[in-house]
Design a protein around this motif. Sequence first.
Motif, mmCIF file in Angstrom:
data_model
loop_
_atom_site.group_PDB
_atom_site.id
_atom_site.type_symbol
_atom_site.label_atom_id
_atom_site.label_comp_id
_atom_site.label_asym_id
_atom_site.label_seq_id
_atom_site.Cartn_x
_atom_site.Cartn_y
_atom_site.Cartn_z
ATOM 1 N N VAL A 155 0.786 -1.077 0.106
ATOM 2 C CA VAL A 155 0.022 0.047 0.029
ATOM 3 C C VAL A 155 0.920 1.412 -0.066
ATOM 4 O O VAL A 155 1.715 1.583 0.920
ATOM 5 N N GLN B 130 -3.010 6.300 0.796
ATOM 6 C CA GLN B 130 -4.580 6.209 1.238
ATOM 7 C C GLN B 130 -5.138 7.433 0.608
ATOM 8 O O GLN B 130 -4.560 8.664 0.480
ATOM 9 N N TYR B 131 -6.420 7.416 0.428
ATOM 10 C CA TYR B 131 -7.074 8.716 -0.102
ATOM 11 C C TYR B 131 -6.918 9.539 1.012
ATOM 12 O O TYR B 131 -7.547 9.233 2.111
ATOM 13 N N SER C 171 -12.849 6.084 0.501
ATOM 14 C CA SER C 171 -11.764 5.496 1.130
ATOM 15 C C SER C 171 -11.185 4.693 0.046
ATOM 16 O O SER C 171 -11.664 3.555 -0.495
ATOM 17 N N LEU D 126 -7.236 3.077 -1.756
ATOM 18 C CA LEU D 126 -5.790 2.492 -1.248
ATOM 19 C C LEU D 126 -5.258 2.530 -2.724
ATOM 20 O O LEU D 126 -5.511 1.834 -3.875
ATOM 21 N N THR E 140 -12.196 0.584 -1.125
ATOM 22 C CA THR E 140 -12.311 -0.245 -0.032
ATOM 23 C C THR E 140 -13.820 -0.271 0.360
ATOM 24 O O THR E 140 -14.784 0.533 -0.163
ATOM 25 N N ASN F 215 -6.984 1.518 8.192
ATOM 26 C CA ASN F 215 -5.845 2.549 8.208
ATOM 27 C C ASN F 215 -4.357 1.940 8.585
ATOM 28 O O ASN F 215 -3.351 2.434 8.364
ATOM 29 N N TRP G 50 -2.253 11.385 -3.728
ATOM 30 C CA TRP G 50 -2.304 9.855 -3.701
ATOM 31 C C TRP G 50 -2.346 8.802 -4.870
ATOM 32 O O TRP G 50 -2.442 7.786 -4.558
#
Lengths: 237, 151
Positions: free
Chosen positions: A94, A97-98, A104, A106, A144, A227, B60
Motif C-alpha cells: 500500500v 490512502q485517499y 476510502s 488505497l 475499499t 488505516n 495519492w
Amino acid sequence: MRKRERQVFIAAALAFLLLAVFEPSYGWRIRQWLSAGAVADQDAARAAGAGGASAASAAALAAENESLKAELAVLQGVAAELPQGSPSGTLALVYSQYPFNFKSELLVSAGADEGVAAGDAATFHGVLVGTVRRVFPHEALVMTVFDDGFRMAARIGKSGYDTLLSGGASPRAESIVKGAAVAPGDIVYSAAPGIPYGMPIAIVQATDTSPDGLFEEASLGFAYDINAIRSVVIMRE
Amino acid sequence: MLKFFAGFFILLAAFLLQFLFASAGIAANLSFAALISFAFVFEFWELLVFAAAAAFIINWQPAISPALAAYALFPLAAHFLRRFVRWAGWLANAAAILAGFLLLALAISPGALAAHEGSFLVDLAAGEIFGALAFLSLSRTTRARGALFEA
C-alpha cells in the motif's frame, strides 16, 4: 520581494509541481514516512494499553478467524456452487490512502503490467477489503468497503442468504430477505462476478429491519483496521 | 525568510497531525486549512511554493484529480480575492476556510456532503481551529518583524 528571492521561489514551486506530476512516488514516500511516525505513536499507545500485546498479530488472528468461518460456511452450505479452478494472487504494497473525507481508497504497488485489472479483489490475510477501481501501469487504485460508492453482491452465513454489501464509514449488509435466520457472528462472504467466491468480508454484529420494512439489514464488524494495512493481495477469479 | 520557515514548520505540523488523525479514522484536512491561512499572510510566490509542496505530498495517485486541483488552487485564488474583502483578517480567513472546504467537498463528491454532514462538520471545525491558530501566529510574526525593523 527581491527579484532573486522570487526566482528561487518560482524554481522551488516548479520543482515540486514537476515532481507531483511526473514522479509522485517521492511524495508517497514522504507521506509514508510522516504517517509511519503518526501510526508508530498510536501503536505504542495501543500496545501499552493492551499490556504489550501486538495489535498487528491480533488483527491477523481475527482475520484468520473470519477466513475459517467463511470457509466453514461455504463448505457447509454452498459447496456445490463452488467454481472450478483456484484464484491467483499478486502481492502489492500500500503506497498511500485517499487523504480527504468521503472516500476510502488505497493506492497499491501492482498495476496493469503485473496483470491487475479493474474489478479484481484486494484481500488482507484472505479477507476481502475492496476491489480495484482504476489501473495504472505499475499501480492500482483500490476502492475499499469503507467507501460510500462500494456495492457488492454477497451472501451471509451457512444458509447463504443473498445480500447487498453497501459500503461507507459503517458498511452494512442490505436487502436480506425478510425472515432470514441471520444472527450476530454470521460471516458475510463474496458472491460477485469476477471475484473469488466465498471470500470472507465481515461478520454480522446486529440485525434490524430496513426503513421501508421490506427487508432485513445487518451492521457489520471487521477484523482489521483499514488505516493500518500495509500490503494486500490482488486476486481474480 | 523567518516567516517562510515558520510557515514551512506549520505546514509540516499540519501534515503530521492530519496523518495522526487519519490513522485513527478521523478525516481532518489541516494542511488545506493551513494553506488557506497562508493566503492571507504570505506573498504569492511564497504561497505558490507551499501549495506545490503540499500538493506533492498529498497526491495519492499517479494522476491529477479535481480534488487535488481544488486543494492546490483554492489558496492561490483566496490570495487574489482577499484584496476585495474588507473584513477583519481573522474573519476573512475563517470565511475562506469555510468556502475552501465546501469547494473541496464538492470537487470530491457532490452528493457526499449531504450524506455525511457530520464528518464534514468535524473536518471543518478542526480546519477552522488550526487555520485560526496558523493565521494568528503568522500575523504576530509579521507584526513583530515589522516592529523590529521600525525600531
